[in-house]
Design a protein around this motif. Sequence first.
Motif, PDB file in Angstrom:
ATOM      1  N   ALA A 183       0.840  -1.190   0.000  1.00 31.28           N
ATOM      2  CA  ALA A 183       0.000   0.000   0.000  1.00 31.28           C
ATOM      3  C   ALA A 183       0.870   1.234   0.000  1.00 31.28           C
ATOM      4  N   THR A 184       0.388   2.287  -0.649  1.00 32.47           N
ATOM      5  CA  THR A 184       1.162   3.524  -0.700  1.00 32.47           C
ATOM      6  C   THR A 184       0.218   4.704  -0.756  1.00 32.47           C
ATOM      7  N   ARG A 185       0.731   5.883  -0.499  1.00 31.12           N
ATOM      8  CA  ARG A 185      -0.063   7.088  -0.633  1.00 31.12           C
ATOM      9  C   ARG A 185       0.056   7.640  -2.049  1.00 31.12           C
ATOM     10  N   LYS A 186      -1.023   8.234  -2.522  1.00 30.96           N
ATOM     11  CA  LYS A 186      -1.002   8.868  -3.828  1.00 30.96           C
ATOM     12  C   LYS A 186      -0.425  10.260  -3.672  1.00 30.96           C
TER      13      LYS A 186
ATOM     14  N   LEU B 246       2.281  -6.076  12.035  1.00 31.83           N
ATOM     15  CA  LEU B 246       1.694  -7.407  12.117  1.00 31.83           C
ATOM     16  C   LEU B 246       2.304  -8.246  11.010  1.00 31.83           C
ATOM     17  N   GLN B 247       2.781  -9.447  11.334  1.00 35.03           N
ATOM     18  CA  GLN B 247       3.491 -10.264  10.358  1.00 35.03           C
ATOM     19  C   GLN B 247       3.097 -11.721  10.501  1.00 35.03           C
ATOM     20  N   SER B 248       2.949 -12.417   9.368  1.00 39.19           N
ATOM     21  CA  SER B 248       2.636 -13.840   9.388  1.00 39.19           C
ATOM     22  C   SER B 248       3.862 -14.628   9.841  1.00 39.19           C
ATOM     23  N   PRO B 249       3.667 -15.870  10.343  1.00 37.31           N
ATOM     24  CA  PRO B 249       4.812 -16.656  10.828  1.00 37.31           C
ATOM     25  C   PRO B 249       5.899 -16.870   9.783  1.00 37.31           C
TER      26      PRO B 249
ATOM     27  N   ASP C 191       2.441  -3.151   8.032  1.00 31.48           N
ATOM     28  CA  ASP C 191       3.146  -2.098   8.761  1.00 31.48           C
ATOM     29  C   ASP C 191       2.129  -1.018   9.112  1.00 31.48           C
ATOM     30  N   LEU C 192       1.559  -1.109  10.311  1.00 32.79           N
ATOM     31  CA  LEU C 192       0.504  -0.182  10.706  1.00 32.79           C
ATOM     32  C   LEU C 192       1.026   1.237  10.863  1.00 32.79           C
ATOM     33  N   ALA C 193       2.243   1.377  11.375  1.00 27.27           N
ATOM     34  CA  ALA C 193       2.783   2.712  11.614  1.00 27.27           C
ATOM     35  C   ALA C 193       2.935   3.491  10.315  1.00 27.27           C
ATOM     36  N   ASN C 194       3.318   2.792   9.233  1.00 26.23           N
ATOM     37  CA  ASN C 194       3.539   3.464   7.951  1.00 26.23           C
ATOM     38  C   ASN C 194       2.446   3.174   6.931  1.00 26.23           C
TER      39      ASN C 194
END
Length: 330
Positions: A2-5, A310-313, A320-323
């Motif tokens: 995901a990214t910002r436009k 949050l990361q899968s095993p 990356d919730l912070a970013n």
Amino acid sequence: MATRKTRTRLYSAANDNSALARVSGYAQRVIDGVETAGPHIRAACRRHFADLVRGIYLPFSGRSTEWSAWIAVKTPNVWIQDIYPIDLDRLAEDVKAWQSYMGNGLRDALEELRAVSAWAANQELSNFSDKQELRREVASTTEQTTAYFRETIIAATGPGSAISLKVDELQAQVFDPDTGLPAVANAVSLLETQVDIIDGKVSTNASAIIALQASYDEVSGSATFRMETGYTPSAGWSSKIGLQTRINDGAVFRDAGLFIESTATQARVIISADQFIVTAPGYEKQPFVFIGGVAALQVANIGTVTAGVLQSPDGKVKFDLANKRLTFSD
């Protein structure tokens, strides 16, 4: 990912009649100068687009994929250094102080006994006008082996001061006939109460120590239980309990401790160990484990989670919730 436009034209509402589209269309027109708005509205419109994200799947095969629609997201900016509501440097200092306090249990008990005994033996060194003392001792010696038990009880009073103390000492020692090295086991217990009134200010304290120590060939182990409660005009009220085990062979030092403390401003429990494990009968294969700063738990029911990543095993899915970034990998 995901990214910002970030293009000048932040949003296009073509073929999108949702509420988000209408709000975004208005915000875009404000930014483009089509709609007249004040500085606060223009700033709010820019912040609106800062909370929009979209994602695209990036396969390792390199095949073409499409971006998702823009989605409004509100996520707290969580920084790793801000997740702890305590002073970590102060915590490290407190743990060291606790370890020193616990590690000196046996020595402190014997030093307190010697100090109070000196008061009882020397009238001029004491403010106590009446002192009572009871001592018992038994000892046994055979060749290079010794064992003894000593009990000391002291009660003393004086103007504005009262103290009572009981110390039990046990020791067994045997010299190894092959190496000539001593194997020693010590056990000490102390109970003490003291109240003083100095310049009209009251101090009161009650303490207990049980300290065990065994040593042989430069290796020693100890187990200590210590608790104390009281009040002083300078420090106020405090109560604390400590449990500690320790092994030291000169090359490797290991200790584990449980420290409980209450003051007028806070109450806390500190656990310091290489491994911290919580389990229950029948659930030994689903424990809660904390090792090396990492917590592991098989099952958890949690109402609210605040997290940075949050990361899968397998590490192939990362949020990356912070970013505000979501990544999928094959």
